[in-house]
Design an enzyme around this catalytic site. Structure first.
Site, PDB file in Angstrom:
ATOM      1  N   THR A 131     -35.625  24.924  20.133  1.00  0.00           N
ATOM      2  CA  THR A 131     -37.019  24.627  19.835  1.00  0.00           C
ATOM      3  C   THR A 131     -37.791  24.212  21.082  1.00  0.00           C
ATOM      4  O   THR A 131     -37.206  23.655  22.026  1.00  0.00           O
ATOM      5  CB  THR A 131     -37.112  23.493  18.790  1.00  0.00           C
ATOM      6  OG1 THR A 131     -38.466  23.067  18.630  1.00  0.00           O
ATOM      7  CG2 THR A 131     -36.287  22.287  19.233  1.00  0.00           C
ATOM      8  N   TYR A 171     -35.662  14.494  15.907  1.00  0.00           N
ATOM      9  CA  TYR A 171     -35.478  15.943  15.843  1.00  0.00           C
ATOM     10  C   TYR A 171     -35.364  16.536  17.250  1.00  0.00           C
ATOM     11  O   TYR A 171     -34.473  17.355  17.530  1.00  0.00           O
ATOM     12  CB  TYR A 171     -36.656  16.580  15.099  1.00  0.00           C
ATOM     13  CG  TYR A 171     -36.676  18.085  15.140  1.00  0.00           C
ATOM     14  CD1 TYR A 171     -35.814  18.834  14.352  1.00  0.00           C
ATOM     15  CD2 TYR A 171     -37.572  18.772  15.971  1.00  0.00           C
ATOM     16  CE1 TYR A 171     -35.834  20.218  14.379  1.00  0.00           C
ATOM     17  CE2 TYR A 171     -37.600  20.156  16.003  1.00  0.00           C
ATOM     18  CZ  TYR A 171     -36.736  20.874  15.208  1.00  0.00           C
ATOM     19  OH  TYR A 171     -36.755  22.246  15.244  1.00  0.00           O
TER      20      TYR A 171
END
Length: 345
Positions: A131, A171
């Site tokens: 990501t 995250y």
């Protein structure tokens, strides 16, 4: 070819699986089916694959459980490609439950790496869906506001892969740690691993929610007449990438695996495919033929005002570039949601 797809019943997983099956590959899916839409996705995949579904096998299991992973990999030790998509995918969820986020994203990735290293007969191509959140808030980069969007003042090409890592949010930490494990398994064990730092992926079969998958969520909410809350001022900009283009990037990395192994690639729409939240709302208003009411709330932690991928490395080394334009992709997603609104009720 035979491919393993962890999280294979998810949005990206089933889109990848269908294109692999259509190429005549065998596909083994590993998923715990905890995410909304996965059962529906699998039924769609089997139907769309037709006779090719005979090359599809599905295993229920959890990447957090090493024994589950080991049993699955032992049954599919002849796989030539590993596509690791299984993940906890929302920043807000990671803040609410950081332990679960860590166990799925970090421990789960470690288990899959170990399953690949110890149990696969050959050295398969290992593609990891990372990501852009590994770059953090990038507060040192100057940003200017231009109408209904923010932009980088001095980075017209976007963020390159050599940008310093700065994990922000649980995250970001869990995905970032896994990102680095995948890289290091090439250096230490010779695994043919590739890290794909993905930007905002959207497309059909995406069951977006308010805290993840914003392009899909805004589209679903528009079709169903649900309220939309924008966190921040709506001028946040992302480079967006239609899922079909993402899958082509995976194929490009697999086809060039000897050059790509050990490498990191930013995979997004790049500077030519950017979109602000307010611009998406405007497009959806045009498609639906009505004004979309909005409410605004405070910015979320770790939300970048701008993120745009520099995708030159993938273009130069893999011969890949996006083909589906932003407007075309949004229209395709909108009409898919419109035709499948019963799935979101």
């Amino acid at each position: 070819m035979k491919a393993i797809i962890t999280g294979g019943a998810g949005f990206i997983g089933v889109n990848s699986a269908l294109k692999m099956l259509n190429r005549g590959w065998k596909v083994a899916i590993f998923d715990n089916f905890s995410r909304r839409g996965t059962e529906s996705n699998l039924a769609w995949l089997s139907k769309e694959a037709g006779n090719l579904a005979r090359n599809l096998v599905v295993h229920r299991g959890d990447v957090r459980v090493q024994n589950d992973v080991d049993k699955f990999f032992a049954l599919n030790s002849d796989a030539e490609v590993i596509l690791h998509e299984a993940a906890q995918v929302a920043v807000t969820t990671s803040v609410a439950d950081p332990r679960e986020d860590f166990e799925i994203n970090c421990v789960g990735t470690f288990n899959v790496l170990e399953g690949t290293r110890r149990l696969c007969d050959s050295n398969p191509a290992f593609i990891y869906a990372s990501t852009n959140k590994v770059y953090g808030g990038m507060e040192d980069i100057e940003i200017v506001k231009d109408g209904s969007r923010y932009r980088y003042k001095d980075l017209p090409g976007g963020i390159p892969e050599d940008r310093l890592l700065d994990f922000h949010s649980p995250y970001g930490c869990s995905k970032g740690a896994a990102d680095q494990y995948v890289r290091d398994y090439h250096r230490i064990y010779g695994l043919r691993s590739v890290v794909m730092r993905q930007s905002c992926i959207f497309g059909q079969r995406q069951f977006g929610m308010e805290d993840q998958g914003w392009v899909a969520w805004f589209t679903i909410a528009t079709v169903l007449g649900k309220p939309i809350t924008i966190y921040g001022d709506g001028c946040q900009v992302r480079d967006v990438l239609f899922v079909d283009d993402l899958v082509q990037a995976y194929f490009a990395a697999i086809e060039h695996i000897e050059e790509a192994k050990g490498r990191v690639y930013n995979i997004g729409g790049g500077p030519e495919s950017t979109l602000s939240l307010l611009e998406l709302i405007e497009t959806l208003s045009e498609l639906s033929g009505r004004e979309i009411p909005l409410t605004f709330a405070d910015w979320r932690p770790g939300d970048q005002p701008v993120y745009v991928s520099n995708i030159e490395r993938a273009e130069n080394e893999l011969g890949w570039r996006p083909e589906v334009g932003v407007r075309e992709g949004i229209e395709r997603l909108y009409h898919w949601v419109l035709s499948n609104s019963r799935l979101f009720a």
